[in-house]
Design a protein around this motif. Structure first.
Motif, PDB file in Angstrom:
ATOM      1  N   SER A 226       0.726  -1.074  -0.138  1.00 56.46           N
ATOM      2  CA  SER A 226       0.059  -0.206  -0.110  1.00 56.46           C
ATOM      3  C   SER A 226       0.816   1.241   0.160  1.00 56.46           C
ATOM      4  N   ALA A 227       2.156   1.127  -0.370  1.00 52.20           N
ATOM      5  CA  ALA A 227       2.881   2.248  -0.458  1.00 52.20           C
ATOM      6  C   ALA A 227       3.051   3.105   0.614  1.00 52.20           C
ATOM      7  N   GLN A 228       3.295   2.732   1.985  1.00 50.75           N
ATOM      8  CA  GLN A 228       3.436   3.608   2.982  1.00 50.75           C
ATOM      9  C   GLN A 228       4.836   3.519   3.369  1.00 50.75           C
ATOM     10  N   PHE A 229       5.112   4.704   3.888  1.00 50.38           N
ATOM     11  CA  PHE A 229       6.514   5.150   4.417  1.00 50.38           C
ATOM     12  C   PHE A 229       7.362   4.059   5.310  1.00 50.38           C
ATOM     13  N   PRO A 230       8.160   3.384   5.148  1.00 55.19           N
ATOM     14  CA  PRO A 230       9.226   3.975   4.113  1.00 55.19           C
ATOM     15  C   PRO A 230       9.325   3.094   2.861  1.00 55.19           C
ATOM     16  N   ALA A 280       0.271   4.329  13.414  1.00 58.03           N
ATOM     17  CA  ALA A 280      -0.268   5.957  13.589  1.00 58.03           C
ATOM     18  C   ALA A 280       1.027   6.845  13.005  1.00 58.03           C
ATOM     19  N   VAL A 281       2.183   6.463  13.538  1.00 56.98           N
ATOM     20  CA  VAL A 281       3.386   7.095  13.062  1.00 56.98           C
ATOM     21  C   VAL A 281       3.574   7.124  11.690  1.00 56.98           C
ATOM     22  N   MET A 282       3.598   5.613  11.276  1.00 60.52           N
ATOM     23  CA  MET A 282       3.855   5.624   9.923  1.00 60.52           C
ATOM     24  C   MET A 282       2.897   6.406   8.979  1.00 60.52           C
ATOM     25  N   ALA A 283       1.550   6.356   9.420  1.00 65.19           N
ATOM     26  CA  ALA A 283       0.396   6.990   8.607  1.00 65.19           C
ATOM     27  C   ALA A 283       0.669   8.324   8.624  1.00 65.19           C
ATOM     28  N   ALA A 284       1.086   9.115   9.690  1.00 63.73           N
ATOM     29  CA  ALA A 284       1.200  10.570   9.683  1.00 63.73           C
ATOM     30  C   ALA A 284       2.317  11.237   8.803  1.00 63.73           C
ATOM     31  N   VAL A 285       3.655  10.352   8.903  1.00 65.05           N
ATOM     32  CA  VAL A 285       4.725  10.492   8.174  1.00 65.05           C
ATOM     33  C   VAL A 285       4.261  10.383   6.901  1.00 65.05           C
ATOM     34  N   THR A 286       3.624   9.493   6.397  1.00 65.36           N
ATOM     35  CA  THR A 286       3.225   9.026   4.972  1.00 65.36           C
ATOM     36  C   THR A 286       2.231  10.132   4.715  1.00 65.36           C
ATOM     37  N   ALA A 414      -7.757   2.035  20.945  1.00 65.23           N
ATOM     38  CA  ALA A 414      -6.302   2.403  20.441  1.00 65.23           C
ATOM     39  C   ALA A 414      -5.893   3.445  21.513  1.00 65.23           C
ATOM     40  N   PRO A 415      -4.527   3.615  21.572  1.00 66.13           N
ATOM     41  CA  PRO A 415      -3.842   4.644  22.564  1.00 66.13           C
ATOM     42  C   PRO A 415      -4.279   5.946  22.233  1.00 66.13           C
ATOM     43  N   GLY A 416      -4.409   6.970  23.230  1.00 65.38           N
ATOM     44  CA  GLY A 416      -4.775   8.497  22.851  1.00 65.38           C
ATOM     45  C   GLY A 416      -3.685   8.937  22.011  1.00 65.38           C
ATOM     46  N   ALA A 417      -2.690   8.396  22.213  1.00 70.99           N
ATOM     47  CA  ALA A 417      -1.235   9.243  21.328  1.00 70.99           C
ATOM     48  C   ALA A 417      -1.465   8.767  20.005  1.00 70.99           C
ATOM     49  N   ALA A 418      -2.034   7.547  19.745  1.00 74.67           N
ATOM     50  CA  ALA A 418      -2.057   7.362  18.162  1.00 74.67           C
ATOM     51  C   ALA A 418      -3.247   8.459  17.558  1.00 74.67           C
ATOM     52  N   GLY A 419      -4.290   8.568  18.502  1.00 72.90           N
ATOM     53  CA  GLY A 419      -5.381   9.474  17.844  1.00 72.90           C
ATOM     54  C   GLY A 419      -4.870  10.910  17.686  1.00 72.90           C
ATOM     55  N   TRP A 420      -4.006  11.453  18.841  1.00 71.94           N
ATOM     56  CA  TRP A 420      -3.527  12.760  18.492  1.00 71.94           C
ATOM     57  C   TRP A 420      -2.573  12.724  17.223  1.00 71.94           C
ATOM     58  N   VAL A 421      -1.801  11.734  17.070  1.00 70.44           N
ATOM     59  CA  VAL A 421      -0.996  11.670  15.901  1.00 70.44           C
ATOM     60  C   VAL A 421      -1.535  11.899  14.440  1.00 70.44           C
ATOM     61  N   VAL A 422      -2.565  11.153  14.485  1.00 65.49           N
ATOM     62  CA  VAL A 422      -3.480  11.017  13.264  1.00 65.49           C
ATOM     63  C   VAL A 422      -4.385  12.370  13.085  1.00 65.49           C
ATOM     64  N   LEU A 423      -4.877  12.609  14.221  1.00 62.95           N
ATOM     65  CA  LEU A 423      -5.406  14.051  14.160  1.00 62.95           C
ATOM     66  C   LEU A 423      -4.731  15.152  13.443  1.00 62.95           C
ATOM     67  N   VAL A 424      -3.807  15.414  14.142  1.00 65.90           N
ATOM     68  CA  VAL A 424      -2.856  16.311  13.807  1.00 65.90           C
ATOM     69  C   VAL A 424      -2.432  16.475  12.420  1.00 65.90           C
ATOM     70  N   ALA A 425      -1.765  15.261  12.114  1.00 60.39           N
ATOM     71  CA  ALA A 425      -1.307  14.852  10.747  1.00 60.39           C
ATOM     72  C   ALA A 425      -2.311  14.988   9.598  1.00 60.39           C
ATOM     73  N   GLY A 426      -3.685  14.601  10.099  1.00 67.72           N
ATOM     74  CA  GLY A 426      -4.604  14.607   9.106  1.00 67.72           C
ATOM     75  C   GLY A 426      -5.195  15.920   8.886  1.00 67.72           C
TER      76      GLY A 426
END
Length: 665
Positions: A226-230, A280-286, A414-426
């Motif tokens: 699915s061509a996600q980082f890296p 979540a981090v992988m998705a945000a960076v991507t 899921a952990p709240g940290a994952a939610g914040w990472v995805v929300l801000v990046a989104g």
């Protein structure tokens, strides 16, 4: 006919069409187009019928053992739930549109028969992945898609770009498939079965012994597919293939397979909170990285390629916060408008008669020349930018809502940290997405480049498909309410908070891009080019354009005025790095390719200079000894008698000397 029988026919018909096309495509050219279109169309109709019969109700699960293995059995099984039947409809519809479109786009291509057969095989493999209830059978479709993408991306194998892109796509995805296969075996070993329902039952009972390890191994395969980082670097280069293939890969097959796989096995990933954070981090960076790269590309297909990477990041982000309904909803919505965007880009290329004008800085007068592509791509770009009421708004909002619920503690999946990472990046990606979508629209349809020759009205097979795909791009978001019953009963409607954040960010990105474009256009019209002569600025703009393929005609490459590119103003000094994909290929070359080549050179040296030296020495000694012995074998009897006599004399003298020595002592 039962629902399961119809479901079996859905992947089987394109497969039979592919086999018939490969066998008879050259000998019976009149049957090539019917063999390309009719099986895919029939599969799409049957997929719709299966979805209607399922109706979002209870999952249908059936299986028969394929072969006794002595340990973990492999079964031919179907698993039809709301996700599966709707994704199958998407695959069937997009594949049919691509096949129909290709009859005009590649009508003069001598390799069209093999191309059409491979597209049918590609479609069949994806449908097998969608409907399969056994991981080993799913893996078959997973790998068939890999080899099909290799051949289709390399369709124009005469060009270096196509050959390199096909090889890169194959190797990068295989790099992810190695840990993916290990993860499948580890999962089956823990669960005692490859059957998806049994695996999920084991997870629910807490029977997984290595949840984090398994999830990360599987995630590596998903990142490649699915061509996600890296492991995303192969997808922009895959634009060297025919444009309809790009539409198929980006909208309904290949890259969608990884997201769909996680959605099907989400409880396996949710069993490890660490794996969800990594996802979540992988998705945000991507998301953020691909959006920045898209904002710096000049080739229209590369812009859309990086856009796909980013939208897949949204889907992965939704899965990272435990909402597979939002992920698959965006997968379906994105499939419609991204197929439309790529096929619209194909109309632009077809109208220009060459891919050399796929560089947006060189386009001129296309809005009037190809009105069908102009209007339908405008719709698709609005959907991509998530502007209400288009489909992309509702599906992207579903992702942001899921992230916001997790971030604020309203979800325990899921952990709240994952939610914040995805929300801000989104939210940040929503701004960047609207910016590069606006930039694409302005440069492609309002640019001041080189006017390409007019080749007449585009074929109905191409423009008709665009209007067909425009329908779900406009109205699919209205299905958000009814689809809740198909997607685990979760609501997919926007909330006020995320709507304000997402739409506000998109509006800001679009307006800022338009303002910068207008300013650059005024400067270009004045001939100043920000202090640079127009001809020089245009030449520099052309020199920065990435190399493209499929060139069939030569057109002037230098505009009479500098191209108005708001991306440069938005990115500033980051533009050069973003245009090169943040130099990830160069990093991988230094970290992996060069060391591997150096190690291979060392091994070659040791093999040639050390191992081969011993081997040659082992053969040289007996050869020299044989040469000496051969010289003594003259065949002359007198020589033999003389040597015998001389030897006897020598022995006699030696015996006498030894006797005297012994006597003296």
């Amino acid at each position: 006919m039962s629902t399961t029988t119809l479901a079996v026919l859905v992947p089987l018909l394109p497969f039979l069409g592919a086999v018939a096309g490969l066998l008879f495509g050259r000998t019976a050219p009149g049957f090539v187009r019917p063999l390309a279109i009719l099986p895919s169309l029939a599969a799409a109709v049957l997929a719709v019928l299966v979805a209607v019969r399922h109706g979002g109700g209870k999952a249908i699960d059936t299986a028969t053992e394929l072969t006794p293995t002595g340990s973990v059995p492999i079964e031919l099984s179907l698993h039809l739930d709301g996700f599966a039947v709707l994704v199958a409809v998407l695959v069937g519809v997009v594949a049919t549109c691509v096949q129909l479109y290709s009859t005009a786009y590649l009508r003069e291509d001598p390799r069209y028969p093999s191309y059409a057969a491979l597209v049918s095989l590609f479609t069949s493999a994806m449908l097998l992945v969608v409907y399969s209830g056994d991981l080993m059978v799913l893996l078959v479709g997973w790998e068939i898609m890999g080899i099909c993408s290799y051949f289709l991306v390399g369709h124009y194998w005469e060009t270096e770009a196509a050959r390199s892109a096909s090889l890169k796509a194959f190797l990068v995805t295989k790099l992810g498939d190695v840990p993916f296969l290990i993860g499948l075996f580890a999962l089956a070993a823990d669960a005692g079965s490859f059957r998806i329902t049994k695996i999920l039952g084991t997870v629910a009972a807490g029977g997984l012994d290595h949840p984090t390890l398994i999830a990360l191994l599987l995630l590596a395969g998903v990142a490649g597919k699915s061509a996600q980082f890296p492991l995303h670097t192969w997808l922009p280069d895959a634009m060297a293939g025919p444009t309809p293939v790009s539409a198929l890969i980006h909208a309904a097959t290949m890259v969608a397979a990884g997201v769909y796989f996680i959605a099907r096995l989400l409880p396996v990933f949710a069993a490890s909170r660490a794996a969800l954070v990594v996802m979540a981090v992988m998705a945000a960076v991507t998301m953020v990285g691909s959006a920045l790269a898209a904002l710096a590309q000049d080739d229209i297909k590369r812009v859309l390629a990086y856009s796909t990477v980013g939208q897949l990041g949204y889907m992965t982000g939704a899965l990272a916060v435990g909402d597979r309904g939002a992920a698959v909803f965006h997968l379906l919505s994105h499939g419609a408008f991204k197929a439309l965007l790529f096929l619209g880009a194909g109309v632009i290329i077809h109208a220009a008669g060459t891919n050399s004008l796929a560089a947006m800085s060189r386009m001129d007068g296309l809005a009037k020349r190809i009105p069908d592509a102009f209007w339908t791509m405008s719709i698709a770009l609005l959907a991509l930018a998530a502007i209400p009421p288009f489909a992309g708004f509702f599906s992207k909002e579903a992702v942001l809502v899921a992230a916001e619920h997790t971030a604020t503690g309203h979800s325990d999946l899921a952990p709240g940290a994952a939610g914040w990472v995805v929300l801000v990046a989104g939210v940040l990606t929503a701004l960047l997405t609207a910016a590069y979508a606006t930039r694409l629209w302005l440069m492609a349809f309002r640019g001041r480049g080189v006017a390409a020759p007019d080749h007449g009205k585009e074929p109905v097979a191409m423009t008709g498909v665009l209007w067909l795909l425009a329908i779900p791009s406009i109205g699919f978001g209205l299905a958000a309410g009814p689809l809740a019953d198909w997607f685990d009963g979760k609501e997919l409607t926007p909330t006020l908070t995320t709507s304000v954040l997402g739409t506000g960010a998109a509006a800001l990105g679009g307006m800022l891009t338009y303002a910068l474009w207008q300013r650059a256009t005024v400067k270009a019209a004045a001939g100043t080019g920000a202090g640079v002569p127009a001809s020089v600025a245009a030449a520099e703009s052309a020199s920065e354009t990435p190399e493209v393929s499929e060139v069939t005609h030569d057109h002037p490459a230098v505009s009479t005025a500098p191209a108005a590119d708001p991306g440069k103003a938005l990115l500033g000094p980051l533009h050069r790095h973003a245009a090169n994909g943040f130099h990830l290929d160069a990093v991988y070359d230094r970290l992996f390719v060069r060391p591997v080549r150096a190690a291979a050179g060392l091994v070659r040296f040791l093999d040639r200079e050390v191992v081969d030296t011993y081997v040659r020495g082992a053969g040289t000694g007996p050869r020299l000894l044989g040469s000496l012995v051969r010289r003594a074998q003259t065949g002359n009897v007198q020589s033999y008698l003389s040597a015998l006599l001389a030897g006897a004399v020598v022995l006699a003298i030696a015996t006498a000397v030894l006797a005297n020595v012994n006597a003296g002592s």
